[in-house]
Design an enzyme around this catalytic site. Structure first.
Site, PDB file in Angstrom:
ATOM      1  N   HIS A 329       0.829  -1.206   0.000  1.00  0.00           N
ATOM      2  CA  HIS A 329       0.000   0.000   0.000  1.00  0.00           C
ATOM      3  C   HIS A 329       0.866   1.261   0.000  1.00  0.00           C
ATOM      4  O   HIS A 329       0.659   2.171  -0.818  1.00  0.00           O
ATOM      5  CB  HIS A 329      -0.918  -0.028   1.229  1.00  0.00           C
ATOM      6  CG  HIS A 329      -1.801   1.164   1.370  1.00  0.00           C
ATOM      7  ND1 HIS A 329      -3.139   1.149   1.040  1.00  0.00           N
ATOM      8  CD2 HIS A 329      -1.549   2.427   1.812  1.00  0.00           C
ATOM      9  CE1 HIS A 329      -3.670   2.333   1.268  1.00  0.00           C
ATOM     10  NE2 HIS A 329      -2.714   3.134   1.746  1.00  0.00           N
ATOM     11  N   GLU A 330       1.848   1.317   0.900  1.00  0.00           N
ATOM     12  CA  GLU A 330       2.692   2.512   0.990  1.00  0.00           C
ATOM     13  C   GLU A 330       3.573   2.662  -0.246  1.00  0.00           C
ATOM     14  O   GLU A 330       3.825   3.781  -0.708  1.00  0.00           O
ATOM     15  CB  GLU A 330       3.545   2.454   2.263  1.00  0.00           C
ATOM     16  CG  GLU A 330       2.754   2.303   3.557  1.00  0.00           C
ATOM     17  CD  GLU A 330       1.675   3.369   3.735  1.00  0.00           C
ATOM     18  OE1 GLU A 330       1.824   4.475   3.186  1.00  0.00           O
ATOM     19  OE2 GLU A 330       0.678   3.087   4.424  1.00  0.00           O
ATOM     20  N   HIS A 333       1.664   4.467  -2.772  1.00  0.00           N
ATOM     21  CA  HIS A 333       1.710   5.928  -2.632  1.00  0.00           C
ATOM     22  C   HIS A 333       2.989   6.484  -3.253  1.00  0.00           C
ATOM     23  O   HIS A 333       2.961   7.515  -3.944  1.00  0.00           O
ATOM     24  CB  HIS A 333       1.624   6.318  -1.157  1.00  0.00           C
ATOM     25  CG  HIS A 333       0.258   6.211  -0.565  1.00  0.00           C
ATOM     26  ND1 HIS A 333      -0.873   6.663  -1.201  1.00  0.00           N
ATOM     27  CD2 HIS A 333      -0.163   5.695   0.631  1.00  0.00           C
ATOM     28  CE1 HIS A 333      -1.935   6.451  -0.441  1.00  0.00           C
ATOM     29  NE2 HIS A 333      -1.534   5.849   0.674  1.00  0.00           N
ATOM     30  N   HIS A 339      -5.642   7.008  -2.310  1.00  0.00           N
ATOM     31  CA  HIS A 339      -6.638   6.113  -1.725  1.00  0.00           C
ATOM     32  C   HIS A 339      -7.857   6.016  -2.638  1.00  0.00           C
ATOM     33  O   HIS A 339      -8.288   7.009  -3.226  1.00  0.00           O
ATOM     34  CB  HIS A 339      -7.068   6.619  -0.346  1.00  0.00           C
ATOM     35  CG  HIS A 339      -6.003   6.478   0.692  1.00  0.00           C
ATOM     36  ND1 HIS A 339      -5.851   7.365   1.746  1.00  0.00           N
ATOM     37  CD2 HIS A 339      -5.022   5.550   0.851  1.00  0.00           C
ATOM     38  CE1 HIS A 339      -4.838   6.986   2.501  1.00  0.00           C
ATOM     39  NE2 HIS A 339      -4.315   5.888   1.974  1.00  0.00           N
TER      40      HIS A 339
END
Length: 826
Positions: A329-330, A333, A339
């Site tokens: 997930h990170e 980014h 998101h």
């Protein structure tokens, strides 16, 4: 099928008979069975360790038998992989491990399309496999790979409900988010992308070390995490390769329970201690510290390939898949993804109850496994930026730990293509078993490869993104698109001058940092400088647009410090680089500061600093200079100086490539003609050669008379007189021989004593030189004793008059009969 049925009959696993697991609500106990399998085609030799290239296991649960087919992830560790740790005496040790074996595997479940598996086999089986929308987790209850294992679904895992600390207001580089799902897709969206690579460096802090208890346990945990992250990103044509690992038993910077503070400290440590020391693209911290609130991770957005490329992750789950989901997930980014909840209308095909998508803001009891369409669009938009060039650097595939392996999606030494395992391969141009092109194929992948053929020269393979970018064309020889090129520095662009593929302006930088309503502050703001801590301001008396960046308007960013003061013409905002205000965001290199001038090293300098004047003059008006000061030719023109058209170059190349073929054809024809001529000559000479071997040779002296030789003569065959039993030709006129002084022996009684008349040739026989008579008297000739079954020798003929020629071949016991020689005209 029968085998699977038998396994299901034999295995009746009990539900939760083992010891209670504090992190699992319920589980089943299973006994994996390792299935016999043939050695992989390119499996490594036994010295590589106890973990084979491929494995298969059968897992029997209540009602199902799952057969897992696994292949070792040989690309998990890069060729420059190092491990850094603290020795017992406190000194730091860095090891570059050679021939490092590991037990991390990826694969699929037999009979389930779209399934996936990520398994560690070091001490039993640990990991996950996905069937449909259900994620199954497995972990050992003892250290035996075929011993007791706990198997459960992800929904039964007890863990902290985690959220990501990234807020929508921090998505600075992405601009406004409203209705972004309806924005136009990048122009090159439909152009196939080649695989990109993230070279990852991981740091495990002292809390993680204490939590797991040993360096080996931390190492194994990190490898499991990265193996899972790599599996998730393969869907996006990305590979994640671990190039470095640091394990701390004493932290090297302050790790706070506030995720934002830890992130800023971590990135500062990276810039001061790691950047330039060990090549990598992205750095991730795994910490055992429990962050404040529900936050389990935080990252910089759109920061990959920059000094802010990194994130922090809390190891919040007993199962390694938990922190792996957070890291994926990170990392998203860092790759420009936001998101899913921040984009109105964003659709995730996986319901939230099933885990949702990877870029959902919160992590529930089920781990996400796919990316939403919104994330894919964000990623595609990010990778088109020129500053993401580090993602196209292909790791040295010939130096991967473990060597080349067919089926790992890397084209390595000895391979023409690699489309994955035979079960996963969907490329009709590549043989997944051999990693070779199928018959008739020229290529299997690449933006310049279409239907297994290399595209012709001149076709666009990468569109230009803006005024500072250049489009690329296929060269007609390679299936890959040439290196991404952009305009030379100093080329005019809207509001500024091109620099390293972008068009930096003060206005755009303010919008990136303060939001869409921000604008450049008044010139009077740029006459001041701010000391650290925003303690007052200092007036310089002159405008400096190459120092701190001053803006006004927009939104105040959360979790970022800023300094505000007033000038004669408005308010001046300066944004801090972190949670403190010791340093401020500076105007970017290459930003236009005055007409014909740009910011370089903190000062406003003339464009001549780029040293690019008159560079395009060498391109003959058919191209421009790129960032390498090389001619980038317009469509239809050929490098290096854009003088020739591509069509002419293609014709010349075709002629040059066809020349060797024509030469070979001519040589083949000449050789064939020579062989034919030689065959004809041999064919015509063959009867004469037979005749020469069959008749007496022309004598050169009296000693050559055949009567002077016995049958055991050692003369060569071509000079030896004919054997009485040999066939003698009747087609040639008799050759003159020396007249013996003694009469020939009397013929047998069966033959007439009067010789047959010998015909005389009508034409005059050409003059022949008679050999000189012998100077010594010849020895007395004794007749040979011949057995009755053999014919006597034929009497000689006087020279110059023609004579009889021996008859045809005589059988055993048949007398020779002199035949008339046919008259031949000369």
């Amino acid at each position: 099928m029968l085998g699977l049925w038998l396994l299901s009959v034999l295995w009746t696993p009990a539900v939760a008979p083992g010891p209670p697991l504090p992190h699992v609500k319920q589980y089943e106990v299973v006994w994996p069975r390792r299935l016999a399998a043939s050695r992989s085609r390119r499996a490594l030799p036994s010295h590589w360790g106890q973990y084979p290239e491929s494995l298969s296991y059968a897992l029997g649960t209540s009602g199902h038998v799952f057969t897992l087919h696994l292949r070792k992830n040989r690309d998990l560790l890069g060729s420059s992989y190092t491990e850094t740790y603290s020795a017992a005496n406190g000194s730091e040790v860095t090891e570059q491990l050679q021939e490092q074996d590991h037990c991390l595997y990826q694969g699929h479940v037999e009979g389930y399309e779209g399934s996936a598996a990520s398994i560690s086999t070091c001490a039993g089986l640990r990991g996950f496999f996905r069937v449909g929308s259900t994620v199954h987790l497995i972990e050992p209850l003892d250290a035996d790979e075929e011993g007791q294992h706990a198997m459960y679904q992800a929904k039964h895992l007890q863990q902290k409900a985690g959220t990501c600390g990234v807020k929508d207001t921090n998505l600075n580089d992405l601009g406004p988010r409203a209705l972004e799902i309806y924005r136009a897709q990048p122009r090159n969206w439909l152009i196939p992308r080649e695989t990109r690579y993230v070279e990852l460096y991981v740091v495990a802090d002292s809390q993680e070390f204490q939590k797991l208890g040993s360096r080996e346990a931390v190492r194994q945990r990190v490898l499991e995490v990265v193996n899972h992250v790599d599996k998730l990103y393969q869907e996006l044509s990305f590979r994640v390769v671990l190039v470095g690992l640091e394990i701390w038993n004493k932290d090297k910077f302050y790790i706070s329970r506030y995720a934002n503070v830890t992130l800023e400290n971590f990135l500062s440590w990276r810039e001061q201690n790691l950047q330039g020391q060990h090549p990598h693209d992205n750095v991730q911290l795994i910490t055992g510290v429990d962050f404040i609130g529900s936050t389990v991770g935080l990252a910089k957005v759109s920061a990959l390939c920059s000094r802010h490329s990194g994130a922090v992750n809390q190891d919040h789950s007993k199962n390694s898949i938990g922190v792996a989901s957070t890291m994926a997930h990170e990392l998203g980014h860092n790759l420009g993804m936001s998101h899913d909840e921040d984009i109105p209308g964003c659709y995730c095909p996986e319901p939230r109850e099933g885990g949702g998508c990877i870029m959902t803001e919160s992590i529930g009891s089920k781990f996400p496994r796919i990316f939403s369409r919104c994330s894919k669009i964000d990623l595609e938009s990010f990778v088109t930026k020129p500053q993401t060039g580090c993602l196209t650097n292909v790791p040295d595939v010939n130096r991967f730990v473990g060597g080349p392996v067919c089926g790992n999606l890397f084209v390595e030494h000895g391979e023409q293509c690699d489309c994955g395992t035979p079960q996963d391969c969907q490329n009709p141009c590549c043989n997944a078993t051999t990693c070779q092109l199928v018959k008739g194929a020229e290529c299997a992948s690449g933006t310049c490869c279409h239907e297994c053929k290399v595209k012709p020269a001149g076709e666009v393979c990468r569109l230009s993104k803006d005024k500072c970018d250049l489009e690329e064309f296929c060269d007609g020889r390679k299936p890959t698109c040439p290196e991404d090129a952009f305009q030379q520095n100093g080329t005019p662009c809207p509001g500024g001058y091109c620099f390293d593929g972008s068009c930096p302006t003060l206005a755009q930088q303010c919008r990136d940092l303060w939001g869409p309503g921000a604008r450049v502050a008044a010139d009077s703001c740029y006459t001041f400088s701010i000391p650290p801590g925003c303690n007052g301001r200092m007036y310089s008396g002159r405008i400096n647009r190459c120092g701190a960046l001053y803006c006004e308007g927009g939104q105040k960013p959360l979790e970022r410090s800023f300094c505000t003061f007033s000038s004669n013409h408005g308010v001046c905002h300066a944004l801090g680089t972190g949670s403190n205000i010791d340093t401020f965001e500076l105007v970017l290199q290459g930003t236009k500061c005055e007409e014909g001038k740009v910011c370089m090293d903190g000062s406003c300098q003339d464009l001549r600093v780029y040293r690019s004047e008159n560079c395009s003059a060498k391109c003959n008006n058919h191209g421009v200079c790129n960032h390498k000061r090389e001619c980038h030719c317009h469509k239809g023109w050929a490098p290096p100086n854009c003088v020739q058209r591509l069509a002419d170059v293609s014709d010349e190349q075709a002629a040059s490539t066809s020349l060797p073929v024509s030469v070979v054809v001519v040589l083949v024809i000449l050789v064939a003609a020579m062989v034919i001529v030689a065959g004809i000559v041999i064919y015509r000479k063959a009867p004469r050669q037979i005749q020469r071997r069959s008749v007496a040779p022309k004598p050169i002296s009296g000693l050559s008379n055949p009567l002077f030789y016995t049958r055991d003569s050692s003369l060569p065959a071509k000079n030896r007189p004919p054997d009485p039993s040999e066939t003698v030709s009747t087609n040639q006129p008799p050759r003159p021989i020396v007249k013996p002084k003694r009469p020939p022996p009397a013929p047998p009684g069966a033959v007439s004593s009067s010789p047959l008349p010998v015909p005389v040739y009508a034409p005059k026989i050409p003059n022949q030189f008679r050999p000189d008579p012998p100077t010594k008297p010849l020895p007395e000739l004794k007749p040979k004793q011949v057995k009755p079954t053999f014919a006597p020798p034929t009497p000689p003929v006087k020279p110059g008059t023609g004579g009889t020629v021996p008859g045809a071949t005589q059988g055993a016991g048949e007398p020779k009969v002199a035949l008339k020689v046919p008259i031949q005209k000369r």
